[in-house]
Design a protein around this motif. Sequence first.
Motif, PDB file in Angstrom:
ATOM      1  N   PHE A   7       5.408   1.869  -0.101  1.00 31.50           N
ATOM      2  CA  PHE A   7       5.631   2.932   0.882  1.00 31.50           C
ATOM      3  C   PHE A   7       6.905   2.716   1.691  1.00 31.50           C
ATOM      4  CE2 PHE A   7       1.049   3.342   0.111  1.00 31.50           C
ATOM      5  CZ  PHE A   7       1.012   4.673  -0.241  1.00 31.50           C
ATOM      6  N   LYS A 156      -6.030   8.351  -2.141  1.00 31.89           N
ATOM      7  CA  LYS A 156      -5.609   8.037  -0.767  1.00 31.89           C
ATOM      8  C   LYS A 156      -4.094   7.842  -0.687  1.00 31.89           C
ATOM      9  CE  LYS A 156      -9.902   5.750   0.514  1.00 31.89           C
ATOM     10  NZ  LYS A 156     -10.553   4.447   0.642  1.00 31.89           N
ATOM     11  N   GLN A 157      -3.558   7.089  -1.644  1.00 29.83           N
ATOM     12  CA  GLN A 157      -2.113   6.824  -1.628  1.00 29.83           C
ATOM     13  C   GLN A 157      -1.321   8.092  -1.951  1.00 29.83           C
ATOM     14  OE1 GLN A 157      -0.962   3.260  -3.740  1.00 29.83           O
ATOM     15  NE2 GLN A 157      -2.648   2.081  -2.861  1.00 29.83           N
ATOM     16  N   GLU A 159      -2.211  11.103  -1.099  1.00 21.34           N
ATOM     17  CA  GLU A 159      -2.215  11.877   0.149  1.00 21.34           C
ATOM     18  C   GLU A 159      -1.199  11.314   1.135  1.00 21.34           C
ATOM     19  OE1 GLU A 159      -6.295  11.765   1.416  1.00 21.34           O
ATOM     20  OE2 GLU A 159      -6.936  13.144  -0.171  1.00 21.34           O
ATOM     21  N   ARG A 160      -1.068  10.003   1.168  1.00 19.37           N
ATOM     22  CA  ARG A 160      -0.101   9.382   2.086  1.00 19.37           C
ATOM     23  C   ARG A 160       1.339   9.723   1.667  1.00 19.37           C
ATOM     24  NH1 ARG A 160       0.446   2.947   3.463  1.00 19.37           N
ATOM     25  NH2 ARG A 160       2.267   3.163   4.800  1.00 19.37           N
ATOM     26  N   LYS A 163       1.961  13.280   2.639  1.00 18.99           N
ATOM     27  CA  LYS A 163       2.169  13.423   4.086  1.00 18.99           C
ATOM     28  C   LYS A 163       3.584  12.993   4.451  1.00 18.99           C
ATOM     29  CE  LYS A 163       0.426  12.431   8.674  1.00 18.99           C
ATOM     30  NZ  LYS A 163       1.497  13.233   9.186  1.00 18.99           N
ATOM     31  N   MET A 164       4.059  11.886   3.870  1.00 17.11           N
ATOM     32  CA  MET A 164       5.428  11.435   4.118  1.00 17.11           C
ATOM     33  C   MET A 164       6.423  12.513   3.699  1.00 17.11           C
ATOM     34  SD  MET A 164       5.005   7.512   2.767  1.00 17.11           S
ATOM     35  CE  MET A 164       6.646   6.924   3.078  1.00 17.11           C
TER      36      MET A 164
END
Length: 186
Positions: A7, A156-157, A159-160, A163-164
């Motif tokens: 990330f 989950k990743q 979605e992250r 979002k970024m």
Amino acid sequence: MTEGVNFTDIQRRMDGAIAAFKSDLASLRTGRASANLLDPIVVNAYGGAMPINQVATVSVPEARMISVSVWDKSLVSAVDRAIRESNLGFNPITEGTTLRIPLPELNEQRRKELVKKAHEYAENARVAVRHVRRDGMDNLKKAEKDHLISEDDHRKQSERVQKMTDDTISNIDSLLSSKEAEIMQV
């Protein structure tokens, strides 16, 4: 068992797209002269293409004037030609090794052209961010396929990463709208 994507690397690359976009916006003219206006100009010098700031000193002596002091006398005509051919609408006045560039008042049509150019720069930045997103998603799919992460971690990743991406694109949009207001201000 949670590898997936890096990330910090994704954020770094998205921040790079924003930095490039800010640099592009700085090169767009508003009501005042700025040394950054000449940043996109490339001069044919010494057998290659060089940015103008590597062959001359760019300064702003007045609010509506840019001064370019060319270091090598033999490059004055090449710098003059590069400025004229840059589609920025500048007509430099040569005085020895110094080029003075008076900035004409922006008319409505020219302002609209500059806004259009700002939108082009914004779209290029959005595309760069989407490429980073795509790379991140591809890495997640590969990690899941190689059984390095579970399906839940993948979701989950993902979605992250999304979002970024959304945050970065909204940042680009806000920078664009503020620059657009600055350009259209009379």
